[in-house]
Design an enzyme around this catalytic site. Structure first.
Site, mmCIF file in Angstrom:
data_model
loop_
_atom_site.group_PDB
_atom_site.id
_atom_site.type_symbol
_atom_site.label_atom_id
_atom_site.label_comp_id
_atom_site.label_asym_id
_atom_site.label_seq_id
_atom_site.Cartn_x
_atom_site.Cartn_y
_atom_site.Cartn_z
ATOM 1 N N GLU A 273 46.454 78.141 69.100
ATOM 2 C CA GLU A 273 47.236 77.105 68.395
ATOM 3 C C GLU A 273 48.013 76.240 69.378
ATOM 4 O O GLU A 273 49.238 76.169 69.315
ATOM 5 C CB GLU A 273 48.239 77.766 67.444
ATOM 6 C CG GLU A 273 47.646 78.593 66.335
ATOM 7 C CD GLU A 273 48.731 79.392 65.594
ATOM 8 O OE1 GLU A 273 49.897 79.410 66.035
ATOM 9 O OE2 GLU A 273 48.403 80.001 64.573
ATOM 10 N N CYS A 343 75.249 56.561 69.118
ATOM 11 C CA CYS A 343 76.706 56.721 69.213
ATOM 12 C C CYS A 343 77.131 58.159 69.487
ATOM 13 O O CYS A 343 77.982 58.701 68.787
ATOM 14 C CB CYS A 343 77.325 56.271 67.899
ATOM 15 S SG CYS A 343 76.650 57.214 66.516
ATOM 16 N N TYR A 372 56.076 66.468 70.496
ATOM 17 C CA TYR A 372 57.448 66.623 70.012
ATOM 18 C C TYR A 372 58.314 65.413 70.375
ATOM 19 O O TYR A 372 59.509 65.537 70.604
ATOM 20 C CB TYR A 372 58.067 67.930 70.538
ATOM 21 C CG TYR A 372 57.198 69.133 70.244
ATOM 22 C CD1 TYR A 372 57.037 69.574 68.929
ATOM 23 C CD2 TYR A 372 56.506 69.804 71.255
ATOM 24 C CE1 TYR A 372 56.219 70.664 68.642
ATOM 25 C CE2 TYR A 372 55.685 70.889 70.976
ATOM 26 C CZ TYR A 372 55.545 71.311 69.669
ATOM 27 O OH TYR A 372 54.734 72.385 69.384
HETATM 28 N N1 LLP Z 1 51.928 78.006 66.666
HETATM 29 C C1 LLP Z 1 53.129 78.231 66.099
HETATM 30 C C2 LLP Z 1 53.243 79.254 65.062
HETATM 31 C C3 LLP Z 1 54.261 77.480 66.491
HETATM 32 O O1 LLP Z 1 55.432 77.711 65.936
HETATM 33 C C4 LLP Z 1 54.108 76.480 67.499
HETATM 34 C C5 LLP Z 1 55.242 75.689 67.932
HETATM 35 C C6 LLP Z 1 52.832 76.278 68.053
HETATM 36 C C7 LLP Z 1 51.771 77.069 67.616
HETATM 37 C C8 LLP Z 1 52.561 75.248 69.106
HETATM 38 O O2 LLP Z 1 53.246 75.515 70.284
HETATM 39 P P1 LLP Z 1 52.957 74.656 71.622
HETATM 40 O O3 LLP Z 1 51.562 74.960 72.078
HETATM 41 O O4 LLP Z 1 53.134 73.240 71.288
HETATM 42 O O5 LLP Z 1 53.989 75.139 72.566
HETATM 43 N N2 LLP Z 1 60.255 70.961 69.474
HETATM 44 C C9 LLP Z 1 60.089 71.849 70.606
HETATM 45 C C10 LLP Z 1 58.894 72.743 70.464
HETATM 46 C C11 LLP Z 1 58.885 73.561 69.203
HETATM 47 C C12 LLP Z 1 57.638 74.407 69.040
HETATM 48 C C13 LLP Z 1 57.551 74.981 67.677
HETATM 49 N N3 LLP Z 1 56.407 75.795 67.434
HETATM 50 C C14 LLP Z 1 60.072 71.028 71.884
HETATM 51 O O6 LLP Z 1 60.205 69.811 71.828
HETATM 52 O O7 LLP Z 1 59.963 71.592 72.969
#
Ligand code: LLP
Length: 413
Positions: A273, A343, A372
């Site tokens: 994922e 602000c 993100y």
């Molecule tokens: N699978 C699940 C169950 C997740 O909760 C997430 C991310 C992913 C896959 C994907 O993860 P990645 O490969 O993108 O690391 N807003 C934060 C990141 C939050 C991630 C939430 N879950 C940021 O800007 O760093």
């Protein structure tokens, strides 16, 4: 050159001029490289080539339709975290069998919809949620395909806000409770356990937590097999980190080797994922300098027309994103505090950055903002969401237009 590269003193994206895009579309604007997304997808796919696998792109990283479609076109499945992401996935062409439904808080209407659609799996996060899925399936005469998300109590050693694998975190089912759930499934005919799932965090920059969670999944799968329970696949989550500062992080091949090393002898396909690792490096937020403010004894403020409303990561996680001039003229360097227009004092995009002397009107590119970034943008201060541009082979097109105040006010009375 694919991605963001300098040519004749100008930053380009897949050969397209960021200056020309900014002039045509205005700023702030997200610009994405199709070539980088394709390259990252292929790299990940090849890294796992030795083991049957399916990549389910985590839409939460960036679910703009054209990007979801691009990834689908490469053969990706989807990981959706809400019923709205499921709907976006379907409109982007994913069929329910391509979609895993993850997320710690799924409402009843969301579960009803996922059961009715027959998604590849509902990744269940608690015994209560499993009971709710069962009740819906029972009532509608369906058999719901479920995966149980395990909480492995593993420290992802990422930023605490995006680490999800410790028992203090709200995610998944503790191992003891999971064993009881597995045992209960023998007589729960409306549920089909298709997988077990782990995801211990995001922006993980060492292989160890990922390796340990793969080892745990392998152990649990082997134990289930002993009990005569055959799974369809193992969902090992996402979380692969990228380099935001140019420093070394493990490659996608390193992550793959760490996972596959633990899965030797396990004859089940895996689901991945990934979000950030596919799209993060493919995007930049292009903004214009709108003011410069000198102050005594510290960096000069460079106020740009993008901030925490467009890219929340620095304000929320103290995240570092490289900031580069789009036309790095040979001017002497100065030290800047690059700030947004919002602000709040947390609205700092980059602290103490050395950049060639800036002038009002100059363009800067905030790099690695493909994941993100736009997905977490907000309308705080009534700022409209920025447009998004996708570059493909030197040609660019707007894939989301700039929001207008009328768009926003259309929802109000
Ligand atoms: N699978 C699940 C169950 C997740 O909760 C997430 C991310 C992913 C896959 C994907 O993860 P990645 O490969 O993108 O690391 N807003 C934060 C990141 C939050 C991630 C939430 N879950 C940021 O800007 O760093």
């Amino acid at each position: 050159m694919i991605g963001f590269s300098l040519s004749h003193d100008e930053l380009l994206c897949d050969g397209a001029s960021l200056t020309a895009i900014a002039e045509a579309v205005g700023t702030p604007v997200y610009v994405y490289s199709s070539a980088v997304m394709r390259a990252r997808y292929r790299e990940l796919d090849e890294a796992f080539a030795d083991h049957p696998h399916a990549i389910h792109y985590a839409l939460k990283a960036n679910s703009t339709l054209a990007i979801a479609r691009l990834l689908r076109g490469l053969g990706s499945g989807a990981d959706a975290n809400s019923i709205w992401e499921i709907e976006v996935a379907r409109r982007a062409g994913f069929v329910p069998a391509d979609i895993v439904f993850t997320g710690v808080g799924k409402s009843l209407p969301e579960l009803e919809c996922a059961v009715a659609l027959g998604v590849k799996a509902i990744n269940v996060e608690s015994s209560g949620e499993l009971a709710r899925v069962e009740a819906i399936a029972d009532r509608t005469g369906a058999v719901a395909r479920v995966a149980i998300r395990l909480n492995p109590d593993i420290d992802a050693r990422s930023h605490p806000h995006i680490s999800t694998g410790l028992k203090v975190n709200k995610f998944g089912v503790a191992l003891g409770e999971a064993a009881a759930l597995f045992a209960s499934l023998d007589h729960r005919k409306a549920l089909e356990l298709v997988a077990i799932h782990v995801h211990v965090g995001s922006q993980i920059t060492s292989v160890e937590p990922i390796q340990r969670s793969a080892a745990l999944v392998a152990r649990v799968a082997a134990a289930l097999k002993q009990l005569g329970r055959r799974l369809e696949y193992l969902d090992v989550g996402g979380g692969f980190g990228i380099s935001y500062d140019g420093g070394e992080v493990p490659t996608l091949t390193d992550y793959a080797a760490a996972i596959l090393g633990e899965l030797r002898g396990i004859d089940l396909p895996i689901v991945l994922e990934p979000g950030r690792s596919l799209v993060g490096p493919a995007g930049a937020l292009v903004a214009r300098v709108i003011d410069l403010k000198r102050r005594d004894g510290s960096s000069e403020f460079a106020v740009i027309d993008a901030g925490m409303t467009e890219l929340m990561r620095p304000a929320l996680y103290n995240a570092f994103h490289r900031i580069e001039p789009v036309q790095p003229r040979s001017r002497p360097e100065r030290q800047y505090e690059v700030v947004g227009p919002v602000c709040e004092s947390t609205d700092v995009v980059g602290r103490d950055r050395r950049l060639p002397r800036l002038e009002v009107g100059d363009l800067v590119a905030i790099r690695d903002a493909g994941a993100y970034g736009s997905a977490m943008a907000s309308n705080y201060n009534r700022r409209p969401m920025p447009p998004e541009v996708l570059v493909d082979d030197g040609a660019w097109r707007i894939i989301r237009r700039r929001q207008t105040l009328d768009d926003l006010l259309a929802m109000e009375s």
